[in-house]
Design a protein around this motif. Sequence first.
Motif, PDB file in Angstrom:
ATOM      1  N   MET A 106      38.109  29.517  48.577  1.00  0.00           N
ATOM      2  CA  MET A 106      39.410  29.307  47.953  1.00  0.00           C
ATOM      3  C   MET A 106      40.400  28.744  48.977  1.00  0.00           C
ATOM      4  O   MET A 106      40.777  29.418  49.929  1.00  0.00           O
ATOM      5  N   ASP A 150      43.470  28.196  48.662  1.00  0.00           N
ATOM      6  CA  ASP A 150      44.759  28.900  48.622  1.00  0.00           C
ATOM      7  C   ASP A 150      44.805  30.023  49.657  1.00  0.00           C
ATOM      8  O   ASP A 150      45.869  30.373  50.159  1.00  0.00           O
ATOM      9  N   SER A 151      43.630  30.599  49.955  1.00  0.00           N
ATOM     10  CA  SER A 151      43.601  31.747  50.870  1.00  0.00           C
ATOM     11  C   SER A 151      43.267  31.357  52.302  1.00  0.00           C
ATOM     12  O   SER A 151      43.158  32.218  53.161  1.00  0.00           O
ATOM     13  N   MET A 152      43.074  30.074  52.564  1.00  0.00           N
ATOM     14  CA  MET A 152      42.761  29.689  53.939  1.00  0.00           C
ATOM     15  C   MET A 152      44.020  29.759  54.794  1.00  0.00           C
ATOM     16  O   MET A 152      45.143  29.822  54.286  1.00  0.00           O
ATOM     17  N   GLU A 190      44.515  27.344  43.867  1.00  0.00           N
ATOM     18  CA  GLU A 190      44.296  27.690  42.470  1.00  0.00           C
ATOM     19  C   GLU A 190      45.126  28.854  41.970  1.00  0.00           C
ATOM     20  O   GLU A 190      45.034  29.242  40.810  1.00  0.00           O
ATOM     21  N   GLY A 243      38.623  33.902  42.717  1.00  0.00           N
ATOM     22  CA  GLY A 243      39.072  34.524  43.947  1.00  0.00           C
ATOM     23  C   GLY A 243      40.476  35.052  43.741  1.00  0.00           C
ATOM     24  O   GLY A 243      41.068  34.880  42.671  1.00  0.00           O
ATOM     25  N   SER A 244      41.026  35.699  44.766  1.00  0.00           N
ATOM     26  CA  SER A 244      42.376  36.250  44.611  1.00  0.00           C
ATOM     27  C   SER A 244      43.414  35.149  44.692  1.00  0.00           C
ATOM     28  O   SER A 244      44.488  35.259  44.122  1.00  0.00           O
ATOM     29  N   ASN A 245      43.100  34.071  45.419  1.00  0.00           N
ATOM     30  CA  ASN A 245      44.059  33.006  45.698  1.00  0.00           C
ATOM     31  C   ASN A 245      45.340  33.525  46.335  1.00  0.00           C
ATOM     32  O   ASN A 245      46.411  32.962  46.153  1.00  0.00           O
ATOM     33  N   LYS A 246      45.217  34.616  47.072  1.00  0.00           N
ATOM     34  CA  LYS A 246      46.380  35.107  47.808  1.00  0.00           C
ATOM     35  C   LYS A 246      46.495  34.347  49.119  1.00  0.00           C
ATOM     36  O   LYS A 246      45.503  34.152  49.822  1.00  0.00           O
ATOM     37  N   GLY A 247      47.695  33.923  49.425  1.00  0.00           N
ATOM     38  CA  GLY A 247      47.931  33.218  50.676  1.00  0.00           C
ATOM     39  C   GLY A 247      47.893  34.170  51.846  1.00  0.00           C
ATOM     40  O   GLY A 247      48.150  35.370  51.685  1.00  0.00           O
ATOM     41  N   PRO A 248      47.593  33.669  53.044  1.00  0.00           N
ATOM     42  CA  PRO A 248      47.402  34.539  54.204  1.00  0.00           C
ATOM     43  C   PRO A 248      48.661  35.276  54.644  1.00  0.00           C
ATOM     44  O   PRO A 248      48.569  36.285  55.342  1.00  0.00           O
ATOM     45  N   GLY A 270      35.306  34.641  47.551  1.00  0.00           N
ATOM     46  CA  GLY A 270      35.804  33.471  46.834  1.00  0.00           C
ATOM     47  C   GLY A 270      35.464  33.508  45.367  1.00  0.00           C
ATOM     48  O   GLY A 270      36.275  33.148  44.510  1.00  0.00           O
TER      49      GLY A 270
END
Lengths: 571, 188
Positions: free
Chosen positions: A353, A355-357, A484, B82-87, B124
Motif C-alpha cells: 500500500m 499510502d502507508s509507505m 488508496e 490494507g489500512s492505508n494509514k500514513g506513517p 497490505g
Amino acid sequence: MNTNLLGVLVTLALSVGLAIPLGRYLAKVYQGERVWTDFLNPLERLIYRLGGVNPGEEMGWQRFIRALLTINMLWFIFAFLLLFLQGVLPLNPDGNSSMTADLAFNTAISFVVNCNLQHYSGESGLTYLTQTGVIMFLQFVSAATGMAALAGVYKAMQEKQSNTIGNFYLYFIQSITRVLLPLSIVLAIVLVAAGTPMTFDGKINLTTLQGVQQSISQGPAAAMIAIKQLGTNGGGFLGVNSAHPLENPSFLSNILQTVSILLIPMAMVFALGYYLRRQRLAWVIFGVMSIGFLSFVVGTIRAETAGNPAITAMGIDQRLGSMEGKEIRLGAEASALWGIATTATSNGSVNAMHDSMTPFSGFLQMLDMMINALYGGVGVGLLNYYIFIIIAVFISGLMVGRTPELLGKKVEIREMKIATLITLLHPFLILVGTALSSYLVVNHPDMAWAVKPGNWLNNPGNHGFSEMLYEYTSASANNGSGFEGLGDNNFFWNFSSGIVLLLGRFLPIIGPVAIAGLLAQKQYIPESSGTLRVDTPTFGLMTFAVIFILAALSFIPALALGPLAEYFSMY
Amino acid sequence: MKQDILPAIRLTLVSLILVSVLYPLLIWGFAQFISPAQGKAQLVYHNGKAVGAALVGQNFSKDHYFWGRPSAVDYNAAGSAGSNKGPSNPDYLALVQSRIDSFLVHNPQVPQKDIPAELVTASGSGLDPDLSPAAAKIQVARISLSRNIPADKLYQLIEEHTQKPLLGMFGPPKVNVLHLNIALDQLK
C-alpha cells in the motif's frame, strides 16, 4: 548480501536481459520483417478480413489518429454500458450489483486509457463477465493502442520524406497477436501453476481453524493478472491488486510480475534503436531513463528498509523495515522496487500500500509519475520522452545558435507549439485538480456527495494533501495506483479524475504522433559537421536536465506541501 | 470518421473473441491440469474438513495458536484491503502502540525491544498468510505455557515449517501460519 536485495538485483537483471532481445523482435515485427511468429500470418489475415480493414493501406498522420480515436471511443461506450448493466447480465456467481453511472463512467474511461484508477473493489464491484469482457479486453486493446501509436512514430522517424506513417490497424493487431497475447499466455500459465485462481466458480465458504466463517473470493484471475502487468495497465482482479496472496502467491511470482511490468516499456526503447539502426541513440535514451529509475529505486529501498521513525521511537524491532501495508513473502525491498517500477511505467498495480509507505517513497513515486517517461507506459512512455527530446533539441539549438534539428529534420514553430502544450498539460491537470479538491475539503466539507469532502481523506495534515495530489498525478499519468485511503467513489472524484484521465491520455498520444508526422513530411537534411547529434552522452545529459528542470519547476511546490513536509515533520 | 466506424466495430468484436473468450478459456484449460486445485483457490484440510485456503491468511487470536499479522479488514477474504494509514498519522501510531501494549500483556516474557514490527503493523492485503521466522519464535514462550509443550519442540516445529528463500538466494524466509497452527494441533 541479504536475500531480499539479491531478489531486487535478479529482477532488474532479468528485465534488461529479456528486454534487449524483445526489442529486436519488436522492431522486426513493426518493420514487417520475417520473424519466428510468422506462423500467425493466417490468423492475422482472418482478423483483417473479419475486421474489414486493409492492412496494406498507408495512412497519413491525421488519418492514423482518426482511426485510433474512433475505435477508442467505441470501446468507451461498450465498456460503460456493460459496467452499468453488469448486475443483470450473466457470469455473476457472487451476485454483485451494477455500477452507478458516475463509477461506470470513471471505470470505463480509466481502462480505455490504459489506466486502472479503480474506485471499486474487484471482489464486489465487478462480475466475471465485466472482469474478462471489459477490464481484461481493455487491458489488451489499450496497451496495443499505445504500442501502435509508437510504431507509427518509429516509422515516421525512419522515413527520409513521407506523407504516411504506416497503418494503425496493422500495428494494433500485431501488437496483440505478436507480443501481448503470447507473453500473457506464458505468464498466466506460470501464475496458474503457482496457485493463482483461474475458475468461473464463485466464493468459497468455510470455517477457519479457530471456528470463524470465512468467504474467499476467487475467479478467472490468472489470465487478467498476466496482461495487467505486461500491458502496463495494472488493474487488479481483487481489491488489493498484487498484494493479494492469490494474485501474487510467492516471491517467484513477484519477480516475474515485476519483470513483466518493466519488460515491454524497456523493450520499446531498444526497438527504437533496431528500427532506426541507431543503437547508440537507444542506449543513450535507455541510459538516461535508467539513471533516473535506479536512483529512485535506491532512494525508496533505503527509505523503506530504514523503517518508520515513529515506530522505531516506540522501541520495537523494525528489522524488516516499514511493514505497514506490506506482505511478509515479498518484503520491504521488493515492495519498494515495485513501487518505483509501477509508477515509472504508468502501470499502477501495487504489491504494497503506497499510502502507508514512508514519505520519501511517496515523494519518489509521485515524482516518477510526474516525469512519466522513465521507461513509461507501453508505447506512450517513449512518446512522452520524444516530447522531452524535441524540447531538448530546441533548447540546445538555441544555445549553440543553430536551427534545431532532430535526425535530419528541422524542428520549427508548429512542432514546438505542440511540444510545449503537451509539456504544460500534465502539470496543469495535476495542479488544478489538486487545488480544486483541496478547496472543497477546506471550504465545503459538507457537500452532498456519496462521500462528503470532509470525509475524503484517510489521514490528516500533509499526508491527506498527498492523497489528493497522488490521485490527480496518477490520473494524469494514466498510472492508476493510488494512496488508496482516499474516499474516491463519489461523483466529484469519479467525474473529475475521469476528465483528467481522458485529456492525460489522448493529447499526449496525438501530440507526438502529429510532430512525428509533420517532421516526416519535411525535407531530409543530410548529417554534416554542424548537425546536433542526439545519440551522444552530452545530449543525453541535456535531455536529463530538461526532464528534471521541467518536473522540478512544475511540481516541487506541490510536493513540498505533501510528502516533503511530512518527511521533515518526521525525521 | 465514417470510414473508420465500421472497421472499428468489426475489429472490436474480433478482438473480443480473441482476448476475452479464447485466451481465458485456454488458460482455464491449462489450469485444469497444472494448477494445484483445478484453478480454484487451494484449500487446506484438517480432520477431513476444509479449514482455510493455503494462500489466504485467517485470524488467530487465541493464546494457544500462533498469531498472524494484524489485518485492516479482520481477514475478510471477500474484501481485501490494507489500512492505508500514513506513517505520521497520530491515530495510527496510537493503534500500533496499543497493539504493542496488548502483545506485552499476552506475552509478558518478551522484552519490548524484541517485538517484531510486523506483528503490530497491518499487512497490505489484510490476508497475509505468513509470518517471519522471528515473529513466530517470539510467540513460543506464550504457546509453550498455554499448551504445556516444551519450547524446544515448538522451535523445532517452526524450523520445519520455515520456507527458505527462493533457490536459497532470493527473497525473505517465511512461515505459513495456518500450516504451522495445524501442525501445532497435531502435536502430542
